[in-house]
Design an enzyme around this catalytic site. Structure first.
Site, mmCIF file in Angstrom:
data_model
loop_
_atom_site.group_PDB
_atom_site.id
_atom_site.type_symbol
_atom_site.label_atom_id
_atom_site.label_comp_id
_atom_site.label_asym_id
_atom_site.label_seq_id
_atom_site.Cartn_x
_atom_site.Cartn_y
_atom_site.Cartn_z
ATOM 1 N N GLU A 1 0.969 -1.094 -0.091
ATOM 2 C CA GLU A 1 -0.031 -0.183 0.062
ATOM 3 C C GLU A 1 0.943 1.259 0.151
ATOM 4 O O GLU A 1 0.790 2.061 0.933
ATOM 5 C CB GLU A 1 -0.931 -0.023 1.414
ATOM 6 C CG GLU A 1 -1.882 -0.984 1.130
ATOM 7 C CD GLU A 1 -3.021 -1.023 2.380
ATOM 8 O OE1 GLU A 1 -2.926 -0.201 3.051
ATOM 9 O OE2 GLU A 1 -3.727 -2.085 2.239
ATOM 10 N N GLU B 1 -3.656 -8.957 -0.284
ATOM 11 C CA GLU B 1 -4.444 -8.796 1.149
ATOM 12 C C GLU B 1 -5.926 -8.748 0.928
ATOM 13 O O GLU B 1 -6.413 -8.157 0.171
ATOM 14 C CB GLU B 1 -3.667 -7.620 1.789
ATOM 15 C CG GLU B 1 -4.198 -7.361 3.109
ATOM 16 C CD GLU B 1 -3.411 -6.222 3.868
ATOM 17 O OE1 GLU B 1 -2.267 -6.164 3.495
ATOM 18 O OE2 GLU B 1 -4.086 -5.235 4.509
#
Length: 778
Positions: free
Chosen positions: A429, A508
């Site tokens: 991220e 994820e």
């Protein structure tokens, strides 16, 4: 841009002794350097000097995490990321001697990880600094040592974790991984200098390619030969040895030698049968072996495709993965290997076959376990590049520009021989701008470096809201070997449908049914990694100090959501009963039949997780009906008028009973019962036993509403290393010998101190005491 295709990945792991001395016939010595350090929590002036007075410092062995020993405080600068535990600076010093016989040798020290911003000195000489606490590194001590009896050496290590918040999750502090001293001849195999691949694999034969880098630290040119011999996992020799001929290496130089070998009828490494081989690579001068290294490796073919997702040994394998942080709960960041072995086995029992190392390099022995136990691994390097993240402003973003490529290279060099690793991730991220040339360059520089260092594995990263950042449209995703995305699974499905040549994976993912079905129903999805497999310290809002989104709590206890995932992922028949905790469907799911307020609990909302054809539910022997398996894998639900007693689910396949589960109403607490995960443990740092205390009624039924304080005691050659429970908001120190029972349970982690018989007892007010025996061996 040239498209890169990865036809196969088949690699090995390098095994290095971490808890004992290992001396080869050639004279290489790998010595554990874990014991007898001196530690001081603080930052005294002059502690880098040999003459510094350290006699009053605390004696410790490493691995050692001083942060986990501190007190929780909402105002600690680590904040929610560090679990509200203390930070600061710590010093380690070790006094040691070296044999005269080693005076002409090359001597190095290897650290598997120091948290963080470490500086190391030997006899007043500064060896170097490494900011990243997760990276392994080695320093050359040659020329800075004293040899012979009575001639002492002092190594000093400063670990600075004071700048906070340094991370969005718990880091630990200090020399929290193993340390080794390595002694070799001047002519020796380089650090991480053996690299093995298998470019051609079939059931009939495999080509094993061994690349060995030899370093000459001497003063004259040396002629040498490199040879590798092989053995099966059972030790039987494999006829595949050969010699690469004589080579020459100049003083101060290095030479890389490459040889091919053929192994016939190989046993292939897989998640079901993780077969490993042994390779012994030796370097000889004038017919005398001067250095050698033993390598355990697995032969396997692995590839990512745009059509089938992930393929292992010619068969599609759905990666059923979980993300894991590096801490071990009550033991902090200094994690005995048995802690991980137990956790990984519990996850494997649920059907998990993949691990994502979130979001940093892990201890090397963790990857050894994945090799041996049969997990595929996404090996990840960073949580941030140059842009910081909220609650991690004092972290790695300060160092990425200078150290990012170095740390990436060192991770890959160390890890590239593990058969478990099938893909690298170079960021989680990431908040840097991925829409301009600078963002493209950062990604491409790391990806190109990995291709150069290990050309057998693809590279991905965990993209963050890619439709918002437009990376699916601006060319960024196109240059990725495999496109990885966090959450929003249907976006990744749509991206592949728009670009059928893309290889895709969920990096994820959540635990929900809506997250599972896109992987189940689209064969091009390589897999997914749940957030998370086991609870981890930090990333929690006070009073919580632990992130509690995992399949397992930090003691290893299963959550109801783990039962649902097991029903989707396990190959064995599965059936589990859960209910809403509160009346008429309120509260979270629990796996018991003992409401806290039985008088007010009349309407039980029951769910059954099962992968079987049909499930029949019974309450006190009366059938509540049969329900067939839903096509969308949803749980089977009942609304049940509550009655004390027993609720039971019976699962059938083809009309035959294959599994059942039952829950019973508990009476008043009557005793503590103890169980141990293994009756024998070894007397070394990496081995522990988990003793679980349960508060039960007179019939042995767990009392899930009990919060009695359980006190543990040990007689015999062992210590209580830590106690714990699954309470996210428990603020007691883990080193206390007592712990509140949480939902009726708590644990003690027992470590041996010498060989012999051990008795562990647990007592609680108003109930009978429990005991269990452990034998410490070796």
């Amino acid at each position: 841009m040239k498209k890169i295709y990865f036809p196969l990945l088949s690699l090995l792991l390098v095994t290095v002794a971490t808890t004992h001395a290992q001396t080869t016939a050639a004279g290489r010595k790998t010595l554990s350097f874990d014991k007898s350090w001196l530690f001081f929590q603080g930052d005294p002036s002059g502690a880098d000097k040999t003459s510094f007075a350290d006699a009053q410092w605390k004696k410790v062995d490493v691995p050692h995490d001083w942060m986990i020993l501190g007190e929780y405080n909402k105002d600690n600068p680590t904040g929610r990321g560090g679990g509200y535990l203390p930070s600061g600076t710590g010093w380690y010093r070790k006094h040691f001697t070296m044999d005269d016989a080693d005076a002409a040798k090359q001597v190095s020290i290897a650290f598997d990880g120091v948290m963080a911003n470490s500086d190391v000195w030997i006899n007043d000489f500064h060896l170097g600094k490494r900011p990243y606490g997760y990276i392994s590194f080695m320093y050359d001590l040659t020329g800075h040592l004293n040899f012979g009896n009575g001639k002492s050496n002092v190594i000093s290590v400063r670990a600075d974790n004071s700048v906070q918040p340094a991370s969005r999750y718990y880091t630990g502090a200090g020399i929290y991984r193993h340390v080794r001293l390595v002694v070799t001849d001047a002519l020796h195999i380089d650090n991480w200098g053996v690299y093995v691949t298998t470019p051609n694999v079939s059931a009939d034969k495999a080509t094993v390619h061994v690349k060995t880098t030899v370093v000459n630290s001497g003063r004259s040119t040396q002629n040498f030969t490199v040879k590798t011999t092989f053995a099966a996992a059972d030790g039987k020799p494999v006829n595949a040895s050969t010699s690469g001929g004589t080579r020459s290496v100049p003083a101060g130089g290095s030479v890389t030698v490459e040889n091919d070998y053929t192994i016939t009828k190989p046993e292939l490494w897989s998640t079901d049968k993780p077969a490993l081989y042994q390779a012994l690579t030796s370097v000889s001068v004038g017919g005398k072996v001067v250095d050698d290294q033993t390598t355990s490796f697995g032969i396997r073919e692995a590839k990512f495709t745009a059509e089938e997702g992930f393929v292992l040994n010619g068969k599609k394998l759905m990666i059923k993965g979980v993300c894991l942080h590096h801490d071990g709960g009550a033991v902090g960041a200094a994690v005995p290997l048995r802690v991980w072995e137990r956790r990984l086995q519990l996850l494997k029992d649920l059907g998990v076959n993949g691990i994502r190392t979130s979001h940093n390099p892990v201890a090397p022995e963790f990857l050894d376990l994945c090799d041996r136990m049969g997990f595929v691994v996404m090996d990840e390097n960073f949580d941030t590049w140059e842009a910081n993240k909220v609650r991690g402003e004092g972290g790695y973003d300060k160092f990425f520009k200078q150290w990012g490529l170095t740390d990436t290279r060192d991770m890959v060099m160390r890890d590239r021989n593990h058969p478990s690793i099938v893909i690298y991730s170079i960021g989680n991220e990431i908040h840097d701008n991925l829409g301009d040339s600078s963002g493209f360059k950062k990604y491409r520089d790391m990806q190109d470096l990995i291709h150069k260092t290990d050309g057998t594995r693809p590279v991905t990263m965990a993209l963050f809201r890619p439709n918002v950042s437009k990376v699916y449209d601006n060319g960024f995703a196109k240059m990725m070997d495999v496109v990885g995305q966090n959450y929003r699974e249907n976006e990744l499905v749509a991206a592949h449908e728009a670009h059928p040549d893309w290889k895709v994976i969920g990096t994820e993912n959540g635990h929900t049914l809506s997250a599972w079905l896109p992987m189940r129903d689209n064969k091009y999805m390589a897999g997914q990694f749940l957030w998370t497999g086991v609870d981890y310290l930090g990333e929690a809002d006070w009073p919580n100090t632990v992130n509690g989104q995992a399949l397992l709590d930090r003691t290893g206890g299963s959550r109801p959501l783990s039962y649902q995932r097991e029903s989707w992922w396990s190959e064995k028949p599965v059936v589990h009963i859960v209910r809403k905790r509160d009346n008429a469907g309120g509260g979270p799911m629990v796996a018991d039949w003992t409401p806290a307020d039985m008088a007010a609990y009349t309407d039980a909302r029951v769910s059954v997780y099962s992968n079987c054809d049909e499930v029949e539910l019974f309450l006190n022997g009366k059938s509540l009906g049969v329900k067939l398996k839903p096509a969308n894998d949803a749980p089977r639900d009942w609304s049940v008028p509550f009655e004390k007693g027993t609720i039971k689910a019976v699962a059938k396949n083809g009309g035959k009973v294959v599994a059942n589960d039952e829950l019973k109403t508990a009476g008043a607490p009557a005793k503590v019962i103890l169980t141990v995960d293994r009756p024998k443990i070894n007397n070394n740092w990496d081995d522990v036993a988990y003793v679980t205390a349960q508060v039960v009624d007179a019939d042995g039924v767990l009392c899930p509403n009990s919060d009695k304080v359980v006190t543990f005691s040990v007689t015999g050659p062992a210590v209580i290393a830590a106690t714990d429970n699954g309470d996210l908001a428990n603020h007691d120190s883990f080193i206390l010998p007592y712990r509140n029972s949480f939902k009726g349970k708590c644990i003690a982690i027992i470590k041996g101190s010498a060989m012999g018989a051990v008795m562990v007892k647990a007592s609680a007010p108003g109930v009978a005491t429990g005991s269990v025996a452990i034998n410490v061996v070796k």
